[in-house]
Write an enzyme that holds these catalytic residues in place. Structure first.
Site, PDB file in Angstrom:
ATOM      1  NE  ARG A   1      -4.230  -1.473   0.034  1.00  0.00           N
ATOM      2  CZ  ARG A   1      -4.229  -2.684  -0.905  1.00  0.00           C
ATOM      3  NH1 ARG A   1      -3.353  -2.574  -1.650  1.00  0.00           N
ATOM      4  NH2 ARG A   1      -5.587  -3.413  -0.678  1.00  0.00           N
TER       5      ARG A   1
ATOM      6  CG  HIS B   1      -3.057  -0.841  -7.026  1.00  0.00           C
ATOM      7  ND1 HIS B   1      -3.626  -0.303  -5.787  1.00  0.00           N
ATOM      8  CD2 HIS B   1      -3.287  -2.158  -6.616  1.00  0.00           C
ATOM      9  CE1 HIS B   1      -3.936  -1.164  -4.790  1.00  0.00           C
ATOM     10  NE2 HIS B   1      -3.654  -2.341  -5.530  1.00  0.00           N
TER      11      HIS B   1
HETATM   12  P1  NDP Z   1      -1.747 -11.797   4.585  1.00  0.00           P
HETATM   13  O1  NDP Z   1      -2.577 -11.171   5.735  1.00  0.00           O
HETATM   14  O2  NDP Z   1      -1.730 -13.138   4.058  1.00  0.00           O
HETATM   15  O3  NDP Z   1      -0.356 -11.609   5.101  1.00  0.00           O
HETATM   16  C1  NDP Z   1       0.305 -10.501   5.757  1.00  0.00           C
HETATM   17  C2  NDP Z   1       1.604 -11.019   6.435  1.00  0.00           C
HETATM   18  O4  NDP Z   1       2.149  -9.733   7.072  1.00  0.00           O
HETATM   19  C3  NDP Z   1       1.714 -12.083   7.381  1.00  0.00           C
HETATM   20  O5  NDP Z   1       2.781 -12.907   7.213  1.00  0.00           O
HETATM   21  C4  NDP Z   1       2.077 -11.215   8.648  1.00  0.00           C
HETATM   22  O6  NDP Z   1       2.566 -11.779   9.867  1.00  0.00           O
HETATM   23  C5  NDP Z   1       2.785 -10.131   8.052  1.00  0.00           C
HETATM   24  N1  NDP Z   1       2.553  -8.860   9.076  1.00  0.00           N
HETATM   25  C6  NDP Z   1       1.529  -8.168   9.575  1.00  0.00           C
HETATM   26  N2  NDP Z   1       1.694  -7.392  10.467  1.00  0.00           N
HETATM   27  C7  NDP Z   1       2.970  -7.339  10.706  1.00  0.00           C
HETATM   28  C8  NDP Z   1       3.997  -6.312  11.508  1.00  0.00           C
HETATM   29  N3  NDP Z   1       3.452  -5.683  12.244  1.00  0.00           N
HETATM   30  N4  NDP Z   1       5.280  -6.996  11.443  1.00  0.00           N
HETATM   31  C9  NDP Z   1       5.748  -7.874  10.609  1.00  0.00           C
HETATM   32  N5  NDP Z   1       4.795  -8.731   9.994  1.00  0.00           N
HETATM   33  C10 NDP Z   1       3.531  -8.527   9.740  1.00  0.00           C
HETATM   34  O7  NDP Z   1      -1.711 -10.831   3.333  1.00  0.00           O
HETATM   35  P2  NDP Z   1      -1.502 -10.887   1.886  1.00  0.00           P
HETATM   36  O8  NDP Z   1      -0.211 -11.478   1.548  1.00  0.00           O
HETATM   37  O9  NDP Z   1      -2.648 -11.721   0.936  1.00  0.00           O
HETATM   38  O10 NDP Z   1      -1.324  -9.424   1.269  1.00  0.00           O
HETATM   39  C11 NDP Z   1      -0.509  -8.500   1.629  1.00  0.00           C
HETATM   40  C12 NDP Z   1      -0.931  -7.219   1.097  1.00  0.00           C
HETATM   41  O11 NDP Z   1      -0.598  -7.050  -0.338  1.00  0.00           O
HETATM   42  C13 NDP Z   1      -2.341  -6.826   1.118  1.00  0.00           C
HETATM   43  O12 NDP Z   1      -2.765  -6.277   2.422  1.00  0.00           O
HETATM   44  C14 NDP Z   1      -2.307  -5.776   0.158  1.00  0.00           C
HETATM   45  O13 NDP Z   1      -2.199  -4.543   0.710  1.00  0.00           O
HETATM   46  C15 NDP Z   1      -1.401  -5.963  -0.902  1.00  0.00           C
HETATM   47  N6  NDP Z   1      -1.765  -6.290  -2.344  1.00  0.00           N
HETATM   48  C16 NDP Z   1      -1.570  -5.601  -3.283  1.00  0.00           C
HETATM   49  C17 NDP Z   1      -1.809  -6.025  -4.437  1.00  0.00           C
HETATM   50  C18 NDP Z   1      -1.297  -5.154  -5.752  1.00  0.00           C
HETATM   51  O14 NDP Z   1      -1.622  -5.523  -6.884  1.00  0.00           O
HETATM   52  N7  NDP Z   1      -0.400  -4.247  -5.481  1.00  0.00           N
HETATM   53  C19 NDP Z   1      -2.685  -7.187  -4.819  1.00  0.00           C
HETATM   54  C20 NDP Z   1      -3.138  -7.894  -3.455  1.00  0.00           C
HETATM   55  C21 NDP Z   1      -2.654  -7.598  -2.277  1.00  0.00           C
HETATM   56  P3  NDP Z   1       2.029 -13.344  10.440  1.00  0.00           P
HETATM   57  O15 NDP Z   1       2.038 -14.243   9.365  1.00  0.00           O
HETATM   58  O16 NDP Z   1       3.013 -13.550  11.373  1.00  0.00           O
HETATM   59  O17 NDP Z   1       0.706 -12.943  10.992  1.00  0.00           O
HETATM   60  C1  OXD Z   2      -5.633  -6.107  -3.267  1.00  0.00           C
HETATM   61  C2  OXD Z   2      -5.136  -5.230  -4.004  1.00  0.00           C
HETATM   62  O1  OXD Z   2      -5.691  -5.914  -2.147  1.00  0.00           O
HETATM   63  O2  OXD Z   2      -5.638  -5.096  -5.438  1.00  0.00           O
HETATM   64  O3  OXD Z   2      -6.109  -7.146  -3.765  1.00  0.00           O
HETATM   65  O4  OXD Z   2      -4.224  -4.360  -3.509  1.00  0.00           O
END
Ligand code: NDP
Ligand code: OXD
Length: 308
Positions: free
Chosen positions: A223, A271
């Site tokens: 983000r 994006h």
């Molecule tokens: P998940 O919720 O599956 O994974 C989040 C990960 O981040 C977990 O491993 C979690 O740790 C870790 N995490 C969360 N908070 C912290 C912290 N404070 N410190 C360290 N690690 C942390 O998310 P996704 O993988 O599905 O997606 C990630 C992000 O990607 C989405 O939220 C979105 O913003 C972005 N996105 C962007 C897209 C694009 O087209 N640019 C498309 C899709 C998504 P733990 O496993 O230990 O809980």
């Molecule tokens: C998502 C994104 O969160 O597109 O899937 O950023």
């Protein structure tokens, strides 16, 4: 009872068609054309107008149209009892891993520099990095980050991963929340794949860039609000960061006047790192809609306390 699709500046008809193809008995409406707000029990939202959801007294669950839920958690019109789910699918992880692998290879092989040279009819080889020279580090090892870390590792990169809890991933060096320093000092190419929460907002700042291994590169596909924009400009101008690839921005579309547009050391994409596929979304929504009506657990429900 109806399922409501809500998005601004996005055509939701392909999503409605895909849902109806999956189950023609579903009643699917596209905001703002809602016949009776009392019939809406489940909504799907992306970039929704602020404070919309107070209008639907029988709403029980909202799904994000994407993987991220920050737009829903930031919306104060969504009271606590409303359950929030998100989109998880193999194609989302696969596209994301491809995007990051492409970005990393382009950084290593100076692709942008050769695009620039071609425009000037310039023929000049520049030194490049090999896979052995630089280590990649993925911040966030969730649904998307884990797949990306594995994809980079399978392609011969040294890979580090950082997440709240330490993970076991073959040949990926994993660090937990309180080992950020160690993770950064072993990482040249930082890939941000964290959810946006109170803890992660502004995490990509000058202090963090200074802790990275040199030469340092940044890829942000999570983000825009993870990044302190002026700190990136400072870091690029002073050579602390060599180049950045950004797919997400705190204001999207990125305004014409934004300073990032004119920076040669920044690669911008709109994006598109990973896009939701209507057929896959329909599959999950129909399943979750039926689960909701039957009082069952929902798939991919998020923990509102944690924020992801
Ligand atoms: P998940 O919720 O599956 O994974 C989040 C990960 O981040 C977990 O491993 C979690 O740790 C870790 N995490 C969360 N908070 C912290 C912290 N404070 N410190 C360290 N690690 C942390 O998310 P996704 O993988 O599905 O997606 C990630 C992000 O990607 C989405 O939220 C979105 O913003 C972005 N996105 C962007 C897209 C694009 O087209 N640019 C498309 C899709 C998504 P733990 O496993 O230990 O809980
Ligand atoms: C998502 C994104 O969160 O597109 O899937 O950023």
């Amino acid at each position: 009872m109806s399922l409501l699709l809500v998005a601004q500046h996005r055509d939701m008809k392909p999503f409605r068609d895909a849902i109806l193809e999956k189950d023609s008995n579903m009643d699917v409406e596209i905001w703002p054309e809602v016949q009776d707000p009392r019939r809406v029990q489940f909504a799907v939202a992306w970039n929704q107008p602020k404070n919309l959801f107070g209008q639907y007294p029988n709403l029980k669950a909202i799904s994000s149209l994407g993987a991220g839920v920050d737009h829903l958690l930031a919306d104060s019109s969504i009271p606590d009892p409303i359950r929030i789910t998100r989109f998880v699918a193999p194609s989302l992880s696969d596209q994301m891993s491809d995007y990051v692998l492409t970005a990393v290879l382009n950084l290593l092989r100076n692709t942008e520099e050769y695009y620039r040279q071609q425009k000037q009819s310039e023929w000049k080889a520049v030194p490049f990095f090999s896979k052995n020279d630089l280590a990649a580090g993925v911040m966030g090892l969730g649904e998307l980050g884990r797949d990306t870390a594995e994809r980079l590792q399978m392609n011969g990169f040294k890979v580090n991963g950082w997440s709240k809890s330490k993970k076991e991933i073959d040949d990926v060096v994993s660090y937990s929340e309180n080992e950020l320093n160690e993770f950064l000092s072993a990482t040249n190419i930082l890939v941000c794949m964290l959810p946006l929460t109170n803890e992660t907002e502004g995490i990509l700042d000058l202090k963090l860039f200074k802790m990275m291994k040199q030469p340092a590169f940044l890829i942000n596909v999570a983000r825009g609000e993870h990044l302190v924009e002026e700190d990136l400009i400072y870091a690029l101008d002073t050579g602390l960061i060599t180049r950045a690839v950004l797919d997400v921005f705190s204001k999207e579309p990125l305004p014409d006047s934004h300073p990032f547009w004119s920076r040669e050391k920044i690669t911008i994409t709109p994006h598109i790192a990973s896009l939701t596929n209507p057929k896959e979304v329909a599959e999950l929504l129909v399943e979750n809609y039926k689960r909701l009506l039957s009082g069952m657990d929902l798939l991919y429900e998020i923990d509102r306390e944690k924020g992801y």
